[in-house]
Structure formats: C-alpha cells, structure tokens
Design an enzyme around this catalytic site. Structure first.
Site, PDB file in Angstrom:
ATOM      1  N   CYS A  12     -19.538   1.345   9.834  1.00 47.51           N
ATOM      2  CA  CYS A  12     -19.662   1.957   8.683  1.00 47.51           C
ATOM      3  C   CYS A  12     -18.445   0.753   7.274  1.00 47.51           C
ATOM      4  O   CYS A  12     -19.016   0.863   6.215  1.00 47.51           O
ATOM      5  CB  CYS A  12     -18.876   3.147   8.171  1.00 47.51           C
ATOM      6  SG  CYS A  12     -16.928   2.840   8.128  1.00 47.51           S
ATOM      7  N   GLU A  55     -10.365  -0.158  12.357  1.00 42.62           N
ATOM      8  CA  GLU A  55     -10.482  -1.621  11.537  1.00 42.62           C
ATOM      9  C   GLU A  55      -8.993  -2.454  11.285  1.00 42.62           C
ATOM     10  O   GLU A  55      -8.817  -3.240  10.493  1.00 42.62           O
ATOM     11  CB  GLU A  55     -10.183  -0.674   9.967  1.00 42.62           C
ATOM     12  CG  GLU A  55      -9.345   0.499   9.805  1.00 42.62           C
ATOM     13  CD  GLU A  55      -9.767   0.678   8.209  1.00 42.62           C
ATOM     14  OE1 GLU A  55     -10.939   0.236   7.798  1.00 42.62           O
ATOM     15  OE2 GLU A  55      -9.457   2.134   8.154  1.00 42.62           O
ATOM     16  N   HIS A  89     -12.234  -2.291  -2.891  1.00 39.72           N
ATOM     17  CA  HIS A  89     -13.418  -1.311  -3.261  1.00 39.72           C
ATOM     18  C   HIS A  89     -14.527  -1.133  -5.116  1.00 39.72           C
ATOM     19  O   HIS A  89     -14.901  -0.575  -4.176  1.00 39.72           O
ATOM     20  CB  HIS A  89     -11.911  -0.592  -2.835  1.00 39.72           C
ATOM     21  CG  HIS A  89     -11.794   0.023  -2.173  1.00 39.72           C
ATOM     22  ND1 HIS A  89     -10.470  -1.092  -2.223  1.00 39.72           N
ATOM     23  CD2 HIS A  89     -12.059   0.046  -0.946  1.00 39.72           C
ATOM     24  CE1 HIS A  89     -10.474  -0.778  -0.479  1.00 39.72           C
ATOM     25  NE2 HIS A  89     -11.632  -0.158   0.446  1.00 39.72           N
TER      26      HIS A  89
HETATM   27  C1  PEP Z   1     -13.397  -1.107   5.781  1.00 44.49           C
HETATM   28  O1  PEP Z   1     -12.255  -0.795   5.908  1.00 44.49           O
HETATM   29  O2  PEP Z   1     -14.938  -1.014   6.568  1.00 44.49           O
HETATM   30  C2  PEP Z   1     -14.202  -0.145   5.378  1.00 44.49           C
HETATM   31  C3  PEP Z   1     -15.653   0.478   5.371  1.00 44.49           C
HETATM   32  O3  PEP Z   1     -13.592   0.811   4.703  1.00 44.49           O
HETATM   33  P1  PEP Z   1     -13.011   0.483   3.179  1.00 44.49           P
HETATM   34  O4  PEP Z   1     -14.013  -0.186   2.956  1.00 44.49           O
HETATM   35  O5  PEP Z   1     -12.950   1.622   2.480  1.00 44.49           O
HETATM   36  O6  PEP Z   1     -11.753  -0.016   3.259  1.00 44.49           O
HETATM   37 MG    MG Z   2     -10.575   0.100   5.389  1.00 49.66          MG
END
Ligand code: PEP
Ligand code: MG
Length: 617
Positions: free
Chosen positions: A534, A463, A221
């Site tokens: 996303c 996911e 992240h």
């Molecule tokens: C993902 O897992 O692609 C996502 C958008 O969520 P994060 O990166 O916050 O886990």
């Molecule tokens: Mg994610």
C-alpha cells in the site's frame, strides 16, 4: 528533521524581492506528482482563483460588472465581520487594518478604474482586478513614503479577497466533477514555502492546478495527499519567493521537477503538446476502466484504493477499485481543532464504509507523528521524530484516544466488510498490546450493548525492517499484512522520507529494498496470509512488473494511478515478470535497476512514460 508548522510561509517582503530578478525563468526541484499543469501563480495559501484570460462579448459586460458589484458587497461584509472579531479577540488597534481595506473598496477611483477596464478591454472581471491591483501595487510599493508603501500591501490583500469572491460567485453552481474533469487544468498554481497535510486537508482543492513548494522531498504525507488529488507537484525549489509573483504564468512539470515562470512561447507550445498527449493517453486508459486487472496468462491482481476521506472513495469508484486497501484515518483528525469524540468519529467511518458499497475496506488506526501532527495534542518535539514515539507507540501513550477510535471503528464495522490495521509495528509485543486495547474497546461496547463485528480481521503494516524480517512470528498474531513501502524504504535506506537532500539515498530501487520485498511476499504466502502493498511503490508504473513478479496480488494506491497500473498488468505475463525479478536482483546498482524497470515497461507499452512517473526517483 521534517519541516514543522510555524516555519515561515511567503511574506510580503519575499514577494517584494521579486522585482529584482524577474529575468529568471526556470527552476528545478523534486518531481513529486507527475503531470503537467499551467496556470497563474497563487502565492501563500489561500482560496483559489481561475484566471481565464478570454475576451468577453458586449453582452457579457453587464453580467461581469454585476459580479464585481456583488463581490465588492460580499468582501465588505466579510471585512466588517472580521473587524469585529479581531477587535474583540485581539484588539481595536489590530482591527483598524480592516478599516483600511474597507476604505479601498469604497475608493471610487479604484473601482471606476476596474469598471472602465472591463468595458474597454472586454476582459473578465477577475483578469482586470488582478491587472489593476498589480498596477497599483507596483506604483505604490516604489514610492518613498513608508505609509503609502504599506498601503500597497493592503491593495494586494484586498485584490486577493475580491478575486476569491468573484471566483466563488462564478463557480457557485459548478460541481466537483466538472472542475476535476476539465480538459486542460488551467487553474491556480499554489506556491508556498511549505505545505503540511493539514493544509491540504482544508485546501479548496477543486481549482488548484499545480503545487510548488520550497520545502519538502516528495516522500512525506503531503505528497501522498497531493498524489491522491492528482495535482502536478514540484517540491524543494529553492528561493521561489525571490522570483515569483501572484499572477505570473507558470508551467509545473511534475514529472521532471521543472518549473517555468513566465516561459517563452515555444516552451508553452511544447508543453501544450505534451499535455495534449498526456491527456489523450489518460483518456484512453480511462476508457478501459471496466476491463479486469489480470495478466495475459490470467493472474488476477486486485487494485485497491488508498483513501483519507469519503470523497476519495467517490473517485476510486470511478476507476472501479476492488476495495479500499488503506484508509488513513489520521487526516480527518488533522482537519480538526480538537480530538473528535466517539460518536463524531463513528459517523465519519460509517459514511466511508457505506460509500465503498460492500467492498472490503481496511481502516488503519491513527498514524500520528513526524509530519502528521495533531496540533491540539501539543506533543513534545523530538530530536529524531521518525525514529521516535510515533504512530502505534504514541497510541499506547494516548490510550484513551486509541480506545475512542477503536470503539468508533468497531461500531462502523457492522456497516460493511471492515478490516482493522495497526501501523508501525516493530515487535510482537506491539501487536499484543494493540490487541489488548482492541479487546478492551470491544468489552466497553459489549457492556453497553452496542453492536460491532466480533470477528473483524486484524492486520499490521509491515514498514519497519524488524517486522519485515520476522513476519513468521507475526503470522500467528494477525490475519493479514500490508506493506508500507514509504516507511520501509526510509528505514532500510536510513534516509528521511521528508528531507530532500537525502533523496539520492531514499530509493525503492535499492537492491536491499527489493530483496526484502521479495522475502516479505514469500513469507506471507508461506504462512497463507493475504498481503497488500500500500506504499507509493504500489502505484508507480515502473514497479508494477516487479511487484507482480514477486507474487503480489493486491496493490493499493491513489485512485488516479489505477488505470496505468492496470494497463501494465494487462500487458504482461507472469513468467516475464518473474524473469524481470531475477534479472533485477542480479544487478548491484540502483540506477541500473531503475533503467531496467523503465525500459522494460516502456517497451511493453510502446510509449515513453516519463510524464507518468517522477524522474528524480
Ligand atoms: C507507508 O509507509 O508506505 C504507508 C503506506 O504509510 P504512510 O505513508 O501513511 O506512512
Ligand atoms: Mg507508513
């Protein structure tokens, strides 16, 4: 396992080792945020300074000395306050360190040396301070006397404080846009053992030109946030601490993963030329922000923004976003020292919703766990946290927190077109439980007469492979889907997104991932449910054509990636994109697919896109 808070950052010991091997000039790590940055090394994690090594005029000397005097005064004030606090909270003995620092600031010889150098060399005060401090540091850290050697570190600390204050005084009136838009991003390059999302959340972002870390794989992240900030970043560079020093000149190539420390002139010249080219293409793309995102045969693709705070909305608006496809709410929770109450969260969400000016915004409930920790919750460590009680699973454990957040989001829903999204859904039971909590939050608000949108659309992140393979079941439960490719790739390929040594297995180009993505998009269409991608793949120029080809019509990404993705969309047609999908799915090798995607898009745009994506993908 992903790195945890508390692992060693750079230590003074680390920087002392530096001198032994300063001949080493070039490192390679994991390319994380594409782009080139040049600047001075800033070890550890402090506020930033921009060292502009220009020559000043006679007239400017007076002003520079005035700033120096003011910075010294400010530094002393800060040290006195810090001393009092430490004396009260920790102890008198520990507080004496600040006496030493104050004494250095009052040392006439030290100050006279800085003043004389500003006058003699016609250099800005921040440059002189770093040179003088470094000189003292070098001399003192080599002497036999242990006490004096310790003072060397104090000199360096005080030097950094002075630089911070000089920097702040000089930049008091500059606004954010000026700092972001400056032509050549020559600022600080932050070198750290590791950075965590909470570090970035509190980072003095404006003047950070680049980031280099020893830990990290570029999937975590932190990387997501650095990408949103468009800060060229390289991670996973080993043994940095043994070779770099504060103030070293450095080039960070976030596209190839190379880091050049004190490079030769020809290397610098080469990078300056590349940077110029990169910037001029970026300017061209930026000049096209008003153009619509559709293919040459008029298939429209909505370009949405991934955000984590209100200021990200400002940037996304500059790129003419169609809305916010993913608002990661956990980052504002991570920047706190305690869990914020409903009113506090409501104000944050309301401000963000109002900032998007009536465009749709998808707010995701907190997605905590693995590398996104809330220190104040003191969650138990898990052996395998990526597969553990993370995200929505944790929200079920922390029902009161989840209810508080849900009420705050619901209250914000009256201020715009808000959609609510639950992360990390594995089974239909997860969705039902999440919706039960939502109803509970709605009833709580109803009982006190607080307004909210009772028809707020509900969606889930796709996911987890189990959810991806049974979307037909979820279609009855929710109104929309959003594909989190970051986690999806992690779980399909069984490779931790935070661990650099399994990066060769973590591949979006894996045919299994691509097949699954196609299936996800087709299922959503069959059940007439809007779908957004996303994850990071949505903003990666090499995937754009594939995603359009499988039928994605909403892509959500960090704002800086929008102009290039739009350029690609405007340069392709749907039939061509579909042919690319067919070809790619016949290939069995990940490397072949990557080349196919890269070659095709580079041919279409007629330019090399190496600097725009990560070589190591
Ligand atoms: C993902 O897992 O692609 C996502 C958008 O969520 P994060 O990166 O916050 O886990
Ligand atoms: Mg994610």
């Amino acid at each position: 396992m992903s790195p945890r808070r508390g692992t060693d950052r750079f230590t003074r010991k680390g920087t002392e080792k530096t001198r032994a091997s300063r001949r080493k000039h070039q490192f390679r790590g994991v390319a994380v945020v594409p782009g080139i940055s040049m600047g001075r090394v800033h070890l550890k994690f402090r506020k930033t300074q921009v060292l502009s090594d220009r020559t000043i005029t006679d007239e400017e000397i007076g002003r520079e000395l005035q700033i120096l005097g003011e910075a010294v005064r400010l530094s002393k004030e800060q040290l006195i306050v810090a001393r009092e606090r430490v004396a009260q909270e920790i102890g008198e003995l520990e507080a004496t360190i600040f006496d030493t620092h104050i004494a250095i600031l009052e040392d006439r010889a030290f100050m006279a040396k800085i003043q004389a150098a500003v006058q003699r060399d016609h250099k800005p005060v921040e440059v002189v301070v770093s040179v003088v401090v470094e000189g003292y540091y070098q001399t003192m850290s080599m002497v036999e006397d242990e006490h004096l050697r310790e003072r060397a570190a104090d000199i360096r600390d005080i030097g950094l404080r002075l630089l911070d204050n000089v920097h702040n005084l000089k930049n008091q009136n500059k606004d954010l846009s000026e700092a972001i838009d400056r032509e050549v991003p020559e600022g600080d390059v932050v070198f750290a053992r590791e950075l965590l999302p909470s570090d970035i959340a509190t980072l003095e972002r404006r003047h950070v030109a680049g980031v280099v870390t020893e830990a990290g794989s570029g999937r975590g992240h932190c990387a997501v946030m650095l990408r949103a900030l468009n800060i060229p970043t390289v991670m996973g560079v080993e043994d940095l601490a043994t070779v770099v020093r504060d103030g070293d000149f450095v080039i960070v190539d976030g596209s190839s993963g190379q880091v050049h420390v004190n490079p030769r002139k020809d290397v610098v010249d080469g990078y300056r030329a590349a940077l110029k080219d990169f910037e001029s293409y970026r300017n061209l793309l930026t000049s096209e922000v008003e153009l619509p995102a559709h293919t040459t045969d008029e298939h429209y693709v909505k370009l949405m923004a991934n955000i984590s705070q209100a200021s990200d909305v400002h940037q996304a608006k500059l790129y003419r976003m169609d809305g916010v496809g993913l608002y990661r709410t956990e980052f504002q929770l991570m920047a706190r020292t305690h869990y914020p109450d409903e009113e506090d969260q409501y104000r944050v969400y309301r401000d963000v919703v109002e900032a998007v000016d009536g465009k749709p915004i998808t707010i995701r409930t907190m997605d905590i766990g693995t590398d996104k920790n809330l220190d104040y919750l003191k969650l138990p460590e898990e052996e395998n946290s990526a597969l553990g009680r993370r995200s929505i699973r944790l929200a079920f454990d922390l029902e009161d927190f989840q209810l508080t957040q849900l009420r705050a989001i619901l209250r914000a829903s009256v201020h715009g077109e808000v959609r609510l999204m639950f992360p990390f859904i594995t089974s239909v039971e997860d969705v039902r439980l999440a919706k039960r909590l939502l109803r509970q939050a709605q009833r709580q608000l109803e009982s006190t007469g607080v307004p909210f949108d009772p028809d707020i659309p509900i969606g889930i992140m796709v996911e987890v492979p189990a959810a991806a393979l049974s979307m037909d079941k979820f279609a009855r439960e929710v109104q929309f889907f959003s594909v989190g490719t970051n986690d999806l790739v992690q779980y399909v390929c069984a490779a931790d997104r935070n661990q650099s040594d399994v990066a060769p297995w973590y591949k979006g180009y894996n045919p299994g991932v691509l097949q699954l993505l196609k299936h996800i998009v087709e299922t959503a269409k069959a059940y007439n449910r809007p779908l957004t991608v996303c994850g990071e793949m949505a903003g990666d120029p090499f995937y754009t054509m594939f995603l359009v080809g499988i039928g994605c019509d909403q892509l959500s990404m960090s704002a800086p990636q929008m102009p290039l993705v739009k350029k690609i969309i405007r340069s392709i047609n749907l039939a061509g994109a579909q042919r690319l999908v067919e070809r790619a799915l016949q290939y069995s090798s990940t490397g072949q697919i990557r080349h196919l995607f890269q070659d095709t898009v580079e041919q279409i745009l007629g330019r090399d896109l190496t600097a725009w994506t990560k070589k190591t993908d």
